[in-house]
Design an enzyme around this catalytic site. Structure first.
Site, PDB file in Angstrom:
ATOM      1  N   TYR A 182      -4.499  -0.545  -5.714  1.00  0.00           N
ATOM      2  CA  TYR A 182      -5.190  -1.662  -6.377  1.00  0.00           C
ATOM      3  C   TYR A 182      -5.615  -1.308  -7.799  1.00  0.00           C
ATOM      4  O   TYR A 182      -5.422  -2.081  -8.732  1.00  0.00           O
ATOM      5  CB  TYR A 182      -6.473  -2.051  -5.632  1.00  0.00           C
ATOM      6  CG  TYR A 182      -6.354  -2.523  -4.219  1.00  0.00           C
ATOM      7  CD1 TYR A 182      -5.238  -3.188  -3.739  1.00  0.00           C
ATOM      8  CD2 TYR A 182      -7.420  -2.330  -3.350  1.00  0.00           C
ATOM      9  CE1 TYR A 182      -5.176  -3.639  -2.430  1.00  0.00           C
ATOM     10  CE2 TYR A 182      -7.377  -2.787  -2.042  1.00  0.00           C
ATOM     11  CZ  TYR A 182      -6.256  -3.435  -1.592  1.00  0.00           C
ATOM     12  OH  TYR A 182      -6.216  -3.879  -0.302  1.00  0.00           O
ATOM     13  N   GLU A 183      -6.260  -0.150  -7.918  1.00  0.00           N
ATOM     14  CA  GLU A 183      -6.802   0.261  -9.216  1.00  0.00           C
ATOM     15  C   GLU A 183      -5.689   0.437 -10.242  1.00  0.00           C
ATOM     16  O   GLU A 183      -5.832   0.068 -11.411  1.00  0.00           O
ATOM     17  CB  GLU A 183      -7.576   1.582  -9.069  1.00  0.00           C
ATOM     18  CG  GLU A 183      -8.771   1.504  -8.139  1.00  0.00           C
ATOM     19  CD  GLU A 183      -8.430   1.668  -6.650  1.00  0.00           C
ATOM     20  OE1 GLU A 183      -9.382   1.716  -5.852  1.00  0.00           O
ATOM     21  OE2 GLU A 183      -7.241   1.750  -6.279  1.00  0.00           O
ATOM     22  N   ASP A 191      -0.186  -5.688   0.758  1.00  0.00           N
ATOM     23  CA  ASP A 191      -1.510  -5.975   0.206  1.00  0.00           C
ATOM     24  C   ASP A 191      -1.446  -7.348  -0.443  1.00  0.00           C
ATOM     25  O   ASP A 191      -0.468  -7.675  -1.120  1.00  0.00           O
ATOM     26  CB  ASP A 191      -1.913  -4.942  -0.847  1.00  0.00           C
ATOM     27  CG  ASP A 191      -2.314  -3.616  -0.241  1.00  0.00           C
ATOM     28  OD1 ASP A 191      -2.901  -3.620   0.859  1.00  0.00           O
ATOM     29  OD2 ASP A 191      -2.047  -2.577  -0.867  1.00  0.00           O
ATOM     30  N   VAL A 220       1.159 -15.695 -23.625  1.00  0.00           N
ATOM     31  CA  VAL A 220       2.140 -15.325 -22.606  1.00  0.00           C
ATOM     32  C   VAL A 220       2.811 -16.586 -22.055  1.00  0.00           C
ATOM     33  O   VAL A 220       2.166 -17.606 -21.839  1.00  0.00           O
ATOM     34  CB  VAL A 220       1.501 -14.479 -21.482  1.00  0.00           C
ATOM     35  CG1 VAL A 220       0.532 -15.277 -20.647  1.00  0.00           C
ATOM     36  CG2 VAL A 220       2.563 -13.854 -20.602  1.00  0.00           C
ATOM     37  N   GLU A 221       4.109 -16.514 -21.860  1.00  0.00           N
ATOM     38  CA  GLU A 221       4.885 -17.619 -21.298  1.00  0.00           C
ATOM     39  C   GLU A 221       4.768 -17.537 -19.770  1.00  0.00           C
ATOM     40  O   GLU A 221       4.952 -16.474 -19.188  1.00  0.00           O
ATOM     41  CB  GLU A 221       6.338 -17.497 -21.768  1.00  0.00           C
ATOM     42  CG  GLU A 221       7.184 -18.700 -21.496  1.00  0.00           C
ATOM     43  CD  GLU A 221       7.722 -18.736 -20.081  1.00  0.00           C
ATOM     44  OE1 GLU A 221       7.763 -19.839 -19.517  1.00  0.00           O
ATOM     45  OE2 GLU A 221       8.081 -17.672 -19.541  1.00  0.00           O
ATOM     46  N   LEU A 222       4.428 -18.650 -19.135  1.00  0.00           N
ATOM     47  CA  LEU A 222       4.029 -18.628 -17.720  1.00  0.00           C
ATOM     48  C   LEU A 222       5.149 -18.292 -16.742  1.00  0.00           C
ATOM     49  O   LEU A 222       4.902 -17.588 -15.762  1.00  0.00           O
ATOM     50  CB  LEU A 222       3.373 -19.951 -17.331  1.00  0.00           C
ATOM     51  CG  LEU A 222       2.008 -20.184 -17.964  1.00  0.00           C
ATOM     52  CD1 LEU A 222       1.431 -21.510 -17.488  1.00  0.00           C
ATOM     53  CD2 LEU A 222       1.065 -19.038 -17.667  1.00  0.00           C
ATOM     54  N   CYS A 254       0.858  -1.182   0.000  1.00  0.00           N
ATOM     55  CA  CYS A 254       0.000   0.000   0.000  1.00  0.00           C
ATOM     56  C   CYS A 254       0.900   1.239   0.000  1.00  0.00           C
ATOM     57  O   CYS A 254       1.737   1.393   0.896  1.00  0.00           O
ATOM     58  CB  CYS A 254      -0.898   0.001   1.229  1.00  0.00           C
ATOM     59  SG  CYS A 254      -1.873   1.521   1.397  1.00  0.00           S
TER      60      CYS A 254
END
Length: 136
Positions: A71-72, A37, A52-54, A30
């Site tokens: 967060y946003e 968080d 996407v490669e993991l 945060c």
């Protein structure tokens, strides 16, 4: 951080199919309190030419661990970075964050290539680039 993300060719580019990746151990900090968080990041997309490669996705998401970010903002940054790297037909990133101060938060950000990059239902799309220092 976005340069961590790697892709590989989609072997079925002519077929519409959905990929969902879930990271149930997402952590960031945060920016107001400095407290950790925790949440779940869920990435759902319809690939176009690349996927996407993991391992690179895991390392990318772990890089937020000590970063102060709301967060946003983190939800939209993840979407922007993944859209720029993968160039999907559609993508949604959902951040489902744990309770803090008695309030839980879920943030969803979406991209739709067919809508000119706009998110579904006419909402503005995230840009392909993130702006530095943008806060709520």
């Amino acid at each position: 951080m976005a340069d961590i993300i790697e892709t590989f060719p989609n072997r079925h580019p002519g077929r519409e199919y959905t990929i969902t990746h879930t990271c149930p151990e997402f952590t960031a900090v945060c920016p107001k309190t400095g407290q950790p968080d925790f949440g779940t990041i869920r990435i759902t997309y319809v690939p176009d030419r690349d996927c996407v490669e993991l391992k690179s996705l895991k390392l990318y998401l772990q890089a937020f661990r000590n970063r102060g970010i709301y967060y946003e903002h983190v939800t939209n940054v993840i979407l922007d970075d993944l859209v720029a790297a993968v160039r999907p037909r559609r993508m949604t990133v959902e951040g489902d964050f744990h309770v803090r101060g008695g309030i839980s938060t879920v943030v969803s950000a979406a991209y739709d290539q067919g809508a000119g990059g706009r998110a579904p239902r006419g909402r503005p799309a995230p840009s392909a680039r993130r702006s530095r220092g943008a806060r709520r």
